[in-house]
Design an enzyme around this catalytic site. Structure first.
Site, PDB file in Angstrom:
ATOM      1  N   GLY A 151     -74.667 -29.093 -64.931  1.00 53.02           N
ATOM      2  CA  GLY A 151     -73.674 -28.345 -64.145  1.00 53.02           C
ATOM      3  C   GLY A 151     -72.879 -29.261 -63.237  1.00 53.02           C
ATOM      4  O   GLY A 151     -72.800 -30.474 -63.479  1.00 53.02           O
ATOM      5  N   ASP A 152     -72.329 -28.663 -62.171  1.00 51.02           N
ATOM      6  CA  ASP A 152     -71.479 -29.447 -61.259  1.00 51.02           C
ATOM      7  C   ASP A 152     -72.301 -30.490 -60.520  1.00 51.02           C
ATOM      8  O   ASP A 152     -71.821 -31.573 -60.213  1.00 51.02           O
ATOM      9  CB  ASP A 152     -70.797 -28.506 -60.257  1.00 51.02           C
ATOM     10  CG  ASP A 152     -69.831 -27.571 -60.978  1.00 51.02           C
ATOM     11  OD1 ASP A 152     -69.712 -26.419 -60.574  1.00 51.02           O
ATOM     12  OD2 ASP A 152     -69.242 -28.006 -61.987  1.00 51.02           O
ATOM     13  N   PRO A 212     -82.383 -31.893 -67.882  1.00 49.17           N
ATOM     14  CA  PRO A 212     -83.209 -30.828 -68.481  1.00 49.17           C
ATOM     15  C   PRO A 212     -83.535 -29.722 -67.478  1.00 49.17           C
ATOM     16  O   PRO A 212     -84.080 -28.684 -67.816  1.00 49.17           O
ATOM     17  CB  PRO A 212     -84.484 -31.579 -68.882  1.00 49.17           C
ATOM     18  CG  PRO A 212     -84.599 -32.680 -67.876  1.00 49.17           C
ATOM     19  CD  PRO A 212     -83.187 -33.069 -67.509  1.00 49.17           C
ATOM     20  N   GLU A 217     -85.153 -37.958 -65.559  1.00 47.84           N
ATOM     21  CA  GLU A 217     -86.528 -37.617 -65.201  1.00 47.84           C
ATOM     22  C   GLU A 217     -86.659 -37.190 -63.746  1.00 47.84           C
ATOM     23  O   GLU A 217     -87.671 -36.653 -63.326  1.00 47.84           O
ATOM     24  CB  GLU A 217     -87.453 -38.819 -65.473  1.00 47.84           C
ATOM     25  CG  GLU A 217     -87.725 -39.046 -66.957  1.00 47.84           C
ATOM     26  CD  GLU A 217     -87.685 -40.524 -67.315  1.00 47.84           C
ATOM     27  OE1 GLU A 217     -87.311 -40.847 -68.459  1.00 47.84           O
ATOM     28  OE2 GLU A 217     -87.988 -41.357 -66.423  1.00 47.84           O
TER      29      GLU A 217
HETATM   30  C1  LIG Z   1     -69.557  -9.734 -53.535  1.00 49.77           C
HETATM   31  C2  LIG Z   1     -68.553 -10.431 -54.469  1.00 49.77           C
HETATM   32  C3  LIG Z   1     -68.717 -11.915 -54.363  1.00 49.77           C
HETATM   33  C4  LIG Z   1     -67.690 -12.637 -55.253  1.00 49.77           C
HETATM   34  C5  LIG Z   1     -67.735 -14.131 -55.014  1.00 49.77           C
HETATM   35  C6  LIG Z   1     -66.738 -14.830 -55.907  1.00 49.77           C
HETATM   36  C7  LIG Z   1     -66.702 -16.320 -55.630  1.00 49.77           C
HETATM   37  C8  LIG Z   1     -67.451 -17.073 -56.736  1.00 49.77           C
HETATM   38  C9  LIG Z   1     -67.978 -18.425 -56.272  1.00 49.77           C
HETATM   39  C10 LIG Z   1     -67.056 -19.522 -56.685  1.00 49.77           C
HETATM   40  C11 LIG Z   1     -67.668 -20.887 -56.351  1.00 49.77           C
HETATM   41  C12 LIG Z   1     -66.766 -21.947 -56.868  1.00 49.77           C
HETATM   42  C13 LIG Z   1     -67.069 -23.282 -56.265  1.00 49.77           C
HETATM   43  C14 LIG Z   1     -68.163 -23.961 -57.058  1.00 49.77           C
HETATM   44  C15 LIG Z   1     -69.035 -24.801 -56.477  1.00 49.77           C
HETATM   45  C16 LIG Z   1     -70.062 -25.490 -57.360  1.00 49.77           C
HETATM   46  O1  LIG Z   1     -69.852 -26.871 -57.310  1.00 49.77           O
HETATM   47  C17 LIG Z   1     -71.465 -25.161 -56.828  1.00 49.77           C
HETATM   48  C18 LIG Z   1     -72.517 -25.849 -57.651  1.00 49.77           C
HETATM   49  O2  LIG Z   1     -72.329 -25.572 -58.998  1.00 49.77           O
HETATM   50  P1  LIG Z   1     -73.601 -25.855 -60.022  1.00 49.77           P
HETATM   51  O3  LIG Z   1     -74.597 -24.803 -59.696  1.00 49.77           O
HETATM   52  O4  LIG Z   1     -74.132 -27.236 -59.755  1.00 49.77           O
HETATM   53  O5  LIG Z   1     -73.027 -25.710 -61.413  1.00 49.77           O
HETATM   54  N1  LIG Z   1     -71.613 -23.735 -56.915  1.00 49.77           N
HETATM   55  C19 LIG Z   1     -71.747 -23.015 -55.806  1.00 49.77           C
HETATM   56  C20 LIG Z   1     -71.839 -21.530 -55.981  1.00 49.77           C
HETATM   57  O6  LIG Z   1     -71.789 -23.528 -54.699  1.00 49.77           O
HETATM   58  N1  LIG Z   2     -84.590 -34.484 -64.338  1.00 51.59           N
HETATM   59  C1  LIG Z   2     -84.254 -33.936 -63.161  1.00 51.59           C
HETATM   60  N2  LIG Z   2     -85.186 -33.379 -62.368  1.00 51.59           N
HETATM   61  C2  LIG Z   2     -84.834 -32.787 -61.202  1.00 51.59           C
HETATM   62  N3  LIG Z   2     -83.570 -32.688 -60.747  1.00 51.59           N
HETATM   63  C3  LIG Z   2     -82.607 -33.225 -61.513  1.00 51.59           C
HETATM   64  C4  LIG Z   2     -82.888 -33.859 -62.745  1.00 51.59           C
HETATM   65  N4  LIG Z   2     -81.709 -34.294 -63.277  1.00 51.59           N
HETATM   66  C5  LIG Z   2     -80.742 -33.947 -62.421  1.00 51.59           C
HETATM   67  N5  LIG Z   2     -81.275 -33.298 -61.356  1.00 51.59           N
HETATM   68  C6  LIG Z   2     -80.560 -32.686 -60.208  1.00 51.59           C
HETATM   69  O1  LIG Z   2     -80.443 -31.282 -60.453  1.00 51.59           O
HETATM   70  C7  LIG Z   2     -79.372 -30.778 -59.634  1.00 51.59           C
HETATM   71  C8  LIG Z   2     -78.680 -29.611 -60.289  1.00 51.59           C
HETATM   72  O2  LIG Z   2     -78.152 -30.063 -61.493  1.00 51.59           O
HETATM   73  P1  LIG Z   2     -77.028 -29.166 -62.219  1.00 51.59           P
HETATM   74  O3  LIG Z   2     -76.885 -29.687 -63.600  1.00 51.59           O
HETATM   75  O4  LIG Z   2     -75.804 -29.080 -61.353  1.00 51.59           O
HETATM   76  O5  LIG Z   2     -77.668 -27.732 -62.322  1.00 51.59           O
HETATM   77  P2  LIG Z   2     -77.135 -26.412 -61.570  1.00 51.59           P
HETATM   78  O6  LIG Z   2     -75.762 -26.137 -62.104  1.00 51.59           O
HETATM   79  O7  LIG Z   2     -78.128 -25.387 -61.946  1.00 51.59           O
HETATM   80  O8  LIG Z   2     -77.133 -26.759 -60.091  1.00 51.59           O
HETATM   81  C9  LIG Z   2     -78.441 -31.954 -59.428  1.00 51.59           C
HETATM   82  O9  LIG Z   2     -78.367 -32.173 -58.032  1.00 51.59           O
HETATM   83  C10 LIG Z   2     -79.128 -33.133 -60.092  1.00 51.59           C
HETATM   84  O10 LIG Z   2     -79.045 -34.277 -59.253  1.00 51.59           O
END
Ligand SMILES: CCCCCCCCCCCCC/C=C/[C@@H](O)[C@H](COP(=O)(O)O)NC(C)=O
Ligand SMILES: Nc1ncnc2c1ncn2[C@@H]1O[C@H](COP(=O)(O)OP(=O)(O)O)[C@@H](O)[C@H]1O
Ligand SMILES: [Ca+2]
Length: 571
Positions: free
Chosen positions: A222-223, A165, A197
């Site tokens: 997300g990732d 969430p 949670e």
């Molecule tokens: C000034 C122009 C800048 C252009 C930058 C273009 C590059 C875009 C970034 C690509 C990142 C891809 C790799 C993704 C990593 C994800 O696992 C991580 C976490 O993703 P989440 O936020 O958990 O969905 N995101 C980041 C940005 O580190």
């Molecule tokens: N209920 C929760 N409260 C706080 N953090 C959480 C919860 N559930 C998952 N997370 C953590 O939140 C982080 C970000 O989750 P993610 O879905 O990748 O969001 P984002 O893409 O914004 O980073 C993960 O490291 C995960 O372990």
């Protein structure tokens, strides 16, 4: 309306009604294809032409690899049974009857829900209702279609769903309840839903649940959330198969339980790179159809201790600092990366250290061959096969063990060191950090960006956002296809602890900072590792790619020729 006799036992063909049109509906069990085409009273010559065009369309579909919703000429439809979501009894309200039913009893109707491809890999669930007056024929059709659906063994019936969430725009729960749950219900999938949670709630829970009850695990987030489920599942499987995952050299047990990702995060690159779009409905449909996409996983160790697994980006320098700077601004949601990215770019830090790696000699492709990974990827199949042959040869001692040999070492000053197990395509970077990286070839791409000017680094970054430019075409950028990797920072962790307090820095270090970073005077000697969106404590690490360690409810990026234009159905 009299039933048309089946052409052969495996082909059922009837004239049924769709809205107020009469249609010739055909179910070819052999080819597992459902098709329907409007029929109008025709003169002799025209009727034979209509039959011919239907036969022609079958020829075309049969010749095509993969499955697709194929439009017949004059608005006919062909839907592979594998892309039917469900078939069920339907209520047909008066407005469909038209004049012809006024004097007759209520007709019998069934609705087919099927996948329709839209633009840019987006899928939608489309519905069509067929009806007829003959109850026996209606039952025959319903039975025949459901019998074929029952035979699709790859489809999940029972899922374990974790919702974060907290991630992305904090809309995980609504996304699941409004967009995904209704589709799971339509497909008669039961789901046990757990809203997390706290951080790592999902990872810890996977160690305790009875996995035999489920056909798959779904994470809504997300990732980072996917990474939690990944760690939980891999850790559980290694524990159940008594594999010590702290040993960097040990082969890990493959996880056959598929993971589905409903994108509700900030970057969602794992979902984007395996489905082609980060859209919850599209991902839900891939889960319902029971897709299966193997995925390489890298294990990261430090001194005989497992730190993390990664499937997208292991980034030091720029992406590490971007992540570190963004954590405190989570309230900004996905925009936190842009804000932190801008600040990190201005700081223009570089980091010194020694990179070592073993090239993936068996690999069929290369990071600059522009051959992108697509559904049914030839390079993934060939590379993983050749890797298995090499591992078998090493096991039986037929080939000297390459563990210790052919390491390449690069010392220097780096803006960023990125290891990507997949392309990392995502909305911000549609082709990804390494566009020709493969999902399941047993390799990772190492991208070294050496110290350069701000302008050049900006040019390199901006090329990530354009789908037709080569972000590796710079003298300060090198890219390699590897299987193992090691990094040792020039300043070990001990120096690092001193560097936090400027007062302790010896004359030498201070002088070095002063010359190397004239503008920022920063005290940071080391960056942090960004491991799929989570930061690592340690900077000295080693990494190894494990080929096809896990499976996702996905099929890779389909070729775009299969996409239907979003055209209103004429039937
Ligand atoms: C000034 C122009 C800048 C252009 C930058 C273009 C590059 C875009 C970034 C690509 C990142 C891809 C790799 C993704 C990593 C994800 O696992 C991580 C976490 O993703 P989440 O936020 O958990 O969905 N995101 C980041 C940005 O580190
Ligand atoms: N209920 C929760 N409260 C706080 N953090 C959480 C919860 N559930 C998952 N997370 C953590 O939140 C982080 C970000 O989750 P993610 O879905 O990748 O969001 P984002 O893409 O914004 O980073 C993960 O490291 C995960 O372990
Ligand atoms: Ca790979």
């Amino acid at each position: 309306m009299e039933p048309v006799q089946p052409l052969t036992p495996r082909v059922l063909c009837s004239v049924l009604s769709v809205k107020s049109h009469s249609c010739e509906v055909t179910l070819d069990s052999g080819r597992a294809l459902l098709s329907w085409k409007e029929v109008r009273p025709r003169r002799g010559r025209e009727r034979s032409r209509a039959g011919a065009c239907l036969a022609q369309a079958f020829q075309r579909v049969r010749g095509l690899t993969g499955t697709l919703t194929h439009r017949l000429p004059s608005a006919g439809h062909i839907v592979p049974v594998s892309e039917i979501v469900s078939v069920g009894e339907a209520d047909v309200d008066e407005k469909y009857y038209g004049m012809q039913w006024k004097h007759m009893c209520k007709p019998h109707a069934f609705t087919v829900h099927y996948v329709q491809r839209m633009k840019k890999h987006r899928w939608r669930c489309k519905a069509v209702t067929f009806w007829c007056s003959d109850e026996q024929l209606y039952c025959h059709w319903l039975q025949a279609l459901n019998d074929l659906l029952e035979q699709l063994a790859c489809r999940p019936k029972r899922l374990l769903v974790y919702i974060n969430p907290y991630g992305g725009k904090k809309k995980g729960r609504q996304i699941y309840e409004k967009k995904v749950a209704p589709l799971f219900c339509l497909a008669s999938i039961t789901a046990d839903v757990i809203v997390t949670e706290y951080a790592n709630h999902a990872r810890d829970n996977i160690y305790e649940v009875n996995l035999d009850k489920y056909d798959g695990i779904v994470c809504v987030g997300g990732d980072g959330m996917f990474s939690e489920v990944l760690h939980g599942l891999i850790g559980r499987i290694q524990k159940d198969s008594d594999v010590d995952h702290n040993n960097p050299k040990i082969p890990l047990s493959r996880c056959y339980m598929r993971i589905g990702i409903i994108p509700a995060g900030s970057t969602d690159c794992v979902c984007f790179a395996t489905v082609g779009i980060n859209d919850p409905v599209t991902s839900a449909l891939h889960i319902i159809l029971g897709d299966s996409q193997p995925l390489d996983v890298s294990a990261v160790h430090n001194k005989k201790t497992l730190l993390k697994y990664t499937v997208s980006l292991l980034g030091y320098g720029f992406y590490g600092d971007v992540l570190k700077g963004s954590e405190k601004n989570r309230w900004l949601g996905p925009a936190r990366y842009d804000f932190s990215g801008f600040k990190t770019f201005l700081s223009h830090r570089y980091y010194e250290g020694t990179v070592s790696f073993q090239p993936a000699k068996w690999a069929v492709g290369s990071p600059r061959d522009n051959v992108c990974c697509t559904a049914g990827c030839y390079i993934c199949r060939q590379s993983s096969k050749q890797l298995e042959e090499q591992q078998r040869a090493e096991t039986y001692g037929l080939q000297h063990n390459e563990q210790e040999e052919n390491w390449t070492t690069v010392k220097g000053k780096f803006m960023s060191i990125n290891i990507v197990v997949m392309s990392c395509a995502c909305p911000r970077s549609p082709k990804g950090l390494s566009p020709a990286a493969h999902l399941a070839d047993g390799t990772a791409d190492l991208i070294l960006v050496r110290k350069c000017s701000r302008l050049n680094f900006l040019r390199h970054l901006i090329r990530h956002t354009k789908s037709n430019s080569d972000q590796f075409d710079f003298p300060f950028v090198d890219v390699y296809r590897i299987k193992t990797f090691q990094f040792t920072p020039k300043h070990s962790e001990e120096d690092d602890s001193e560097s936090t307090d400027l007062g302790n820095i010896g004359k030498k270090n201070f002088a070095q900072i002063c010359t190397d970073h004239p503008t920022c005077g920063c005290s940071q000697l080391n960056s942090v590792w960004n491991c799929d969106g989570e930061t690592l404590e340690q900077t000295a690490i080693e990494m190894r790619v494990h080929c096809q360690l896990i499976r996702l409810f996905a099929r890779g990026i389909e070729d775009s020729h299969k996409e239907d234009d979003e055209m209103p159905s004429r039937v």
